[in-house]
Design an enzyme around this catalytic site. Structure first.
Site, PDB file in Angstrom:
ATOM      1  N   GLU A  35      65.399  47.251  35.032  1.00 35.05           N
ATOM      2  CA  GLU A  35      64.387  46.562  35.714  1.00 35.05           C
ATOM      3  C   GLU A  35      63.192  47.211  35.278  1.00 35.05           C
ATOM      4  O   GLU A  35      62.913  48.254  36.348  1.00 35.05           O
ATOM      5  CB  GLU A  35      64.721  46.331  36.960  1.00 35.05           C
ATOM      6  CG  GLU A  35      63.638  44.967  37.582  1.00 35.05           C
ATOM      7  CD  GLU A  35      62.876  45.316  38.339  1.00 35.05           C
ATOM      8  OE1 GLU A  35      61.453  45.265  37.630  1.00 35.05           O
ATOM      9  OE2 GLU A  35      62.622  45.748  39.412  1.00 35.05           O
TER      10      GLU A  35
ATOM     11  N   CYS B  45      55.904  45.871  39.846  1.00 32.62           N
ATOM     12  CA  CYS B  45      56.297  45.571  38.554  1.00 32.62           C
ATOM     13  C   CYS B  45      55.976  44.161  38.394  1.00 32.62           C
ATOM     14  O   CYS B  45      55.660  43.732  37.191  1.00 32.62           O
ATOM     15  CB  CYS B  45      57.625  45.904  38.263  1.00 32.62           C
ATOM     16  SG  CYS B  45      58.789  45.113  39.122  1.00 32.62           S
TER      17      CYS B  45
HETATM   18  C1  UN1 Z   1      58.886  45.553  41.803  1.00 28.75           C
HETATM   19  O1  UN1 Z   1      58.010  45.860  41.914  1.00 28.75           O
HETATM   20  O2  UN1 Z   1      59.869  46.466  41.341  1.00 28.75           O
HETATM   21  O3  UN1 Z   1      59.038  39.833  43.512  1.00 28.75           O
HETATM   22  C2  UN1 Z   1      60.003  44.639  42.501  1.00 28.75           C
HETATM   23  C3  UN1 Z   1      58.415  40.779  43.926  1.00 28.75           C
HETATM   24  C4  UN1 Z   1      59.272  41.458  45.016  1.00 28.75           C
HETATM   25  C5  UN1 Z   1      60.168  42.759  44.127  1.00 28.75           C
HETATM   26  C6  UN1 Z   1      58.917  43.524  43.226  1.00 28.75           C
HETATM   27  N1  UN1 Z   1      60.164  40.861  45.445  1.00 28.75           N
HETATM   28  O4  UN1 Z   1      57.194  41.010  43.605  1.00 28.75           O
END
Ligand code: UN1
Length: 508
Positions: free
Chosen positions: A259, A293
């Protein structure tokens, strides 16, 4: 701060050293409070021997744990969820303190693990395989899902707790143990989280399935990824890190669940509910100071509303309260460290050189009494031809690059032009536009996550989370992501008393 540390059992923890007493050296890392720019505490690192002990421990725990019936494993996860409910406040605050996200988002992270724990409890009675008809008389065929092994979990600083939760809660109901290597920027959150989970194991006489190793990439990270005892490495972080993990794990024919980065866009169509779109962009682009992310990094707005939308967005940006993440009303904390600040400044400078127009922010923000790396949330408008090469890079900071479009196909093409394929969104009042964006022939958004009339970030745990292309292709969290943590076995049973081959083969 001391109260927090005490409540979470960190003060007397053998790994934790008082910040004032830390001897600088290779065996210890300082956990920093990025808002204050000051150390919170020192944390002792694992060396090569410590890693070997942890690997052996994870393998041993797995061998015992896989024998426990899945619904019983689920009961342990239920207790972990209950324990997290009790510690939601201090743990959420520790997250805010250690990585600089605002209090509400810190608590939200703990809630995300509580949610996935609940999900995993139900799942512990639903690790379903299917049956299929055999072509041979007197034969039965079925598929079953078996525990996989100890799972290596590597997490980033920005979700120092919830990403552990997605992986650990699923892995543990699937009968696996985990070995967690957290970011060196958030070791205290990892210790506190692991202690909470380990206490539940101890009182249930369960094996030590929640392993933890804290160390540098060369001493702990690389050897862990190379180790055949970990059939699956689940890693969250940069594309660069993911490439390295994928090649090492691929070399030994292990599995990786990646990821990685995102370069997520929000399309705002001419008929969008502007108020809603503004809020969705604001949360997506400014939340967690642009360090998710899933952060909205690109805005693709219809040319007929672009000037008005950007003017209103800039107004909203100007009102964002920047400051101590634990203080009331603050919406944006600091960047994680100096390097992130440098990357922010460099990206803004490059964007300007490439013809981008900074319409708000673009510089440091000063916060009275705090030395952290605070910046102003930034919007850069791309030149008329939409060419702004810097926008292809994922800069972990609150910079939003704004583009315009005439027709939806153009907007979708721009959305899909990123190297990464994590999250995407459209704000529109039109069913046609929304369904075009989600088109089942695959010509709409090419991302793992596609939202309509809401933000690119803030996924619920019930769906599978992850993305395509340079994001790495992995899926974590809800839906059937659990299958990555198990191995599949196709079972064929002959109860006919006679030997018969498939495909009509005769071998007499
Ligand atoms: C991340 O930034 O690695 O959808 C995960 C989202 C959060 C998870 C982000 N539930 O922004």
């Amino acid at each position: 701060m001391r109260g927090l540390m005490q409540q979470l059992g960190l003060e007397e923890h053998p790994r934790v050293v008082d910040a004032g007493r830390v001897e600088p050296g290779p065996g210890v890392v300082l956990s920093m409070n990025p808002a204050a720019g000051e150390p919170i505490a020192g944390v002792k690192l694992d060396d090569a021997k410590g890693l070997q002990r942890a690997l052996a421990g994870a393998a041993e725990a797995f061998d015992q744990w896989r024998r426990v019936p899945a619904p019983v494993r689920g009961q342990l996860v239920r207790e972990v969820g209950d324990e997290l409910r009790k510690f939601k406040e201090p743990l959420g605050e520790l997250i805010a303190l250690e990585v600089g996200k605002i209090r509400s988002e810190g608590l939200g992270e703990v809630q995300e693990t509580i949610d996935i724990a609940d999900f995993a409890v139900g799942l512990s009675r639903q690790l379903h395989g299917i049956t299929m008809p055999s072509e041979r008389p007197g034969h039965a065929m079925r598929e079953q899902w078996l525990p996989l092994g100890p799972v290596g979990v590597i997490t980033a600083f920005n979700f120092p707790h919830a990403v552990w939760g997605w992986n650990a809660m699923l892995a543990v109901v699937c009968g696996d143990s985990i070995l967690w290597k957290p970011s060196l920027m958030a070791p205290l959150t990892a210790i506190a989280t692991t202690e909470i989970a380990r206490r539940v194991c101890e009182r249930n006489n369960a094996p030590d399935i929640f392993g933890l190793v804290i160390g540098t990439d060369d001493v702990v990270g690389e050897p862990m990824v190379k180790d055949k005892r970990l059939p699956l490495i689940s890693a969250t972080g940069s594309c660069r890190m993911g490439r390295r993990v994928a090649s090492i794990v691929g070399e030994r024919l292990g599995r990786s669940l990646l990821e990685l980065g995102g370069n997520n866009a929000m399309i705002v169509d001419a008929d969008a509910d502007m108020e809603l779109a503004l809020r969705a962009v604001l949360f997506g682009a400014v939340g967690t100071a642009g360090q998710r992310c899933t952060t909205t990094r690109r805005l693709i707005v219809h040319e007929s509303i672009a000037d008005e939308f950007l003017a209103r967005l800039a107004k909203a940006y100007a009102k964002v309260k920047i400051g101590d993440p634990l203080a009331d009303g603050v919406l944006m904390g600091p960047l994680i460290h100096e390097d992130a600040l440098t990357a922010f400044e460099k990206a803004v400078k490059t964007a300007t050189e490439q013809g981008g127009e900074v319409i708000c922010g673009g510089e440091r923000a000063s916060v009275a009494g705090l030395n952290g790396c605070f910046v102003k949330p930034t919007i850069v408008r791309a030149p008329k031809n939409n060419e702004l090469p810097i926008s292809r890079e994922e800069t972990f900071a609150p910079i939003l690059y704004a583009f315009t479009f005439k027709d939806l196909d153009e907007a979708i093409a721009l959305n899909n032009s990123a190297n990464e394929g994590l999250s995407s969104a459209i704000c529109t009042g039109s069913v046609r536009a929304a369904e075009r964006f989600l088109s089942p022939d695959g010509t709409g958004s090419d991302c793992g996550l596609a939202y309509v009339n809401t933000s690119t970030s803030g996924a619920e745990i019930g769906g599978a989370f992850g993305g395509e292309k340079d994001t790495g292709g992995g899926r974590e969290s809800g839906s059937d992501a659990w299958k990555a943590y198990m191995r599949r076995q196709t079972c064929t049973v002959n109860f006919s008393g006679a030997f018969e081959l498939a495909q009509g083969i005769r071998f007499e």
